[in-house]
Design an enzyme around this catalytic site. Structure first.
Site, PDB file in Angstrom:
ATOM      1  N   MET A  58      -4.760  -0.619   0.167  1.00  0.00           N
ATOM      2  CA  MET A  58      -3.302  -0.923   0.322  1.00  0.00           C
ATOM      3  C   MET A  58      -2.898  -1.187   1.816  1.00  0.00           C
ATOM      4  SD  MET A  58      -2.523  -1.046  -2.704  1.00  0.00           S
ATOM      5  CE  MET A  58      -0.973  -1.534  -2.798  1.00  0.00           C
ATOM      6  N   ARG A  59      -4.024  -1.650   2.608  1.00  0.00           N
ATOM      7  CA  ARG A  59      -3.955  -1.979   3.970  1.00  0.00           C
ATOM      8  C   ARG A  59      -3.998  -3.656   4.366  1.00  0.00           C
ATOM      9  NH1 ARG A  59      -3.736   3.000   6.228  1.00  0.00           N
ATOM     10  NH2 ARG A  59      -3.597   2.094   8.547  1.00  0.00           N
ATOM     11  N   LEU A  60      -3.407  -4.126   4.897  1.00  0.00           N
ATOM     12  CA  LEU A  60      -3.755  -5.483   5.383  1.00  0.00           C
ATOM     13  C   LEU A  60      -4.941  -5.400   6.246  1.00  0.00           C
ATOM     14  CD1 LEU A  60      -0.070  -7.053   6.003  1.00  0.00           C
ATOM     15  CD2 LEU A  60      -1.729  -7.534   4.152  1.00  0.00           C
TER      16      LEU A  60
ATOM     17  N   ASN B  65     -10.714  -9.867  -2.927  1.00  0.00           N
ATOM     18  CA  ASN B  65      -9.548  -8.912  -3.365  1.00  0.00           C
ATOM     19  C   ASN B  65      -9.058  -9.397  -4.751  1.00  0.00           C
ATOM     20  OD1 ASN B  65      -7.235  -7.630  -2.717  1.00  0.00           O
ATOM     21  ND2 ASN B  65      -5.982  -9.302  -2.655  1.00  0.00           N
TER      22      ASN B  65
ATOM     23  N   GLY C  36      -8.570   3.439  -8.956  1.00  0.00           N
ATOM     24  CA  GLY C  36      -9.913   2.773  -8.847  1.00  0.00           C
ATOM     25  C   GLY C  36     -10.684   2.290 -10.300  1.00  0.00           C
ATOM     26  N   SER C  37      -9.568   1.693 -11.184  1.00  0.00           N
ATOM     27  CA  SER C  37     -10.066   1.238 -12.339  1.00  0.00           C
ATOM     28  C   SER C  37     -10.844  -0.191 -12.281  1.00  0.00           C
ATOM     29  CB  SER C  37      -8.999   1.143 -13.275  1.00  0.00           C
ATOM     30  OG  SER C  37      -8.154   0.078 -12.954  1.00  0.00           O
ATOM     31  N   ASN C  38     -10.527  -0.947 -11.316  1.00  0.00           N
ATOM     32  CA  ASN C  38     -11.164  -2.096 -11.152  1.00  0.00           C
ATOM     33  C   ASN C  38     -12.625  -1.847 -10.455  1.00  0.00           C
ATOM     34  OD1 ASN C  38      -9.741  -4.703 -11.166  1.00  0.00           O
ATOM     35  ND2 ASN C  38      -8.092  -3.531 -10.573  1.00  0.00           N
TER      36      ASN C  38
ATOM     37  N   HIS D  31      -5.482  -9.429  -7.049  1.00  0.00           N
ATOM     38  CA  HIS D  31      -4.188  -9.333  -6.901  1.00  0.00           C
ATOM     39  C   HIS D  31      -3.508  -9.646  -8.304  1.00  0.00           C
ATOM     40  CE1 HIS D  31      -0.308  -9.393  -4.763  1.00  0.00           C
ATOM     41  NE2 HIS D  31      -0.021 -10.733  -5.637  1.00  0.00           N
TER      42      HIS D  31
HETATM   43  C1  GRF Z   1      -4.424  -3.490  -9.300  1.00  0.00           C
HETATM   44  O1  GRF Z   1      -3.346  -3.832 -10.010  1.00  0.00           O
HETATM   45  C2  GRF Z   1      -4.915  -4.348  -8.044  1.00  0.00           C
HETATM   46  O2  GRF Z   1      -4.485  -5.874  -8.764  1.00  0.00           O
HETATM   47  C3  GRF Z   1      -3.865  -4.252  -7.007  1.00  0.00           C
HETATM   48  O3  GRF Z   1      -3.846  -2.879  -7.135  1.00  0.00           O
HETATM   49  C4  GRF Z   1      -4.115  -2.076  -8.161  1.00  0.00           C
HETATM   50  C5  GRF Z   1      -5.342  -1.512  -8.217  1.00  0.00           C
HETATM   51  O4  GRF Z   1      -5.666  -0.811  -9.643  1.00  0.00           O
HETATM   52  N1  GRF Z   1      -4.424  -4.783  -5.755  1.00  0.00           N
HETATM   53  P1  GRF Z   1      -7.102   0.469  -9.623  1.00  0.00           P
HETATM   54  O5  GRF Z   1      -7.006   1.107  -8.094  1.00  0.00           O
HETATM   55  O6  GRF Z   1      -8.311  -0.596  -9.300  1.00  0.00           O
HETATM   56  O7  GRF Z   1      -7.011   0.747 -10.858  1.00  0.00           O
END
Ligand code: GRF
Length: 212
Positions: A99-101, A116, A21-23, A118
């Site tokens: 991590m699910r489509l 999203n 969850g860093s994003n 990526h």
């Molecule tokens: C990131 O690299 C994102 O691009 C990918 O999964 C990772 C998630 O990182 N889809 P975080 O959980 O946000 O730290």
């Protein structure tokens, strides 16, 4: 004459996250600082022990684990999540390391409202392990892409990208770290644009409306 400046209504954002969850944290911090006109309604994870859940709870944000194993199809799991999103009057869904489509059942009601992030310069290296794919191919530049989700795998309209040079001594870890720093920036910027109603999609392309 008196001009009354109308205060823009905040958008309701809900997050789908499977891991660290860093994003999510990067966006939450920008919202806390008042830099994005939004409020986070809920964080939903498909992993019981996803570290994000503790982080979001600590920030006072409702956080739930919806166990996919309790449902007999992907669609049934998604319907449960949709129900929660509707109850939270969600304007925007952010899949940040989810991590699910997603199937059309989920995408249809949130068409052009699911963002999203990526870790590659799409359309190169879609799917899993994008950073390893880039290193294996020996490309010299990679990066990250923020895009709307459509029915394909990482094929939706691109909102923003950032490029990163790959050095010959880069490992998957060092590269992932460099990309992640940029992910945080473009995800927050893209969400801000969405929340300010600045994104326009035409023929599967995203245009940023000029400020008047
Ligand atoms: C990131 O690299 C994102 O691009 C990918 O999964 C990772 C998630 O990182 N889809 P975080 O959980 O946000 O730290």
């Amino acid at each position: 004459m008196i001009f009354i400046k109308k205060k823009k209504i905040k958008k309701n954002i809900s997050f789908l996250v499977s891991g660290r969850g860093s994003n999510f944290m990067a966006v939450a911090r920008e919202i806390e600082k008042g830099n994005i006109n939004a409020q986070i309604k809920i964080v939903i994870s498909d992993k019981e022990n996803a570290p994000v859940l503790k982080k979001s709870e600590k920030m006072g944000i409702e956080s739930v684990f919806i166990n996919p194993k309790l449902f007999n199809s992907r669609e049934a799991h998604e319907r449960e999540i949709l129900d929660i999103l509707f109850k939270n009057e969600t304007d925007l869904v952010v899949a940040a390391g989810y991590m699910r489509l997603l199937t059309p059942v989920f995408i249809e009601p949130f068409k052009n409202r699911i963002i999203n992030i990526h870790p590659s310069l799409l359309p190169a290296f879609p799917g899993k392990d994008a950073q390893s794919q880039a290193i294996a191919k020996g490309v010299k530049i990679t990066g990250c892409t923020c895009h709307f989700i459509d029915e394909g795998v990482d094929t939706g309209p691109i909102i923003m990208q950032a490029a990163i040079k790959i050095h010959q001594n880069d490992t998957v870890n060092s590269l992932s770290q460099k990309i992640l720093t940029e992910e945080h920036k473009i995800l927050a910027k893209s969400i801000k644009l969405f929340c300010d109603d600045k994104l326009l999609i035409q023929n599967k392309k995203v245009f940023i409306k000029p400020t008047v």
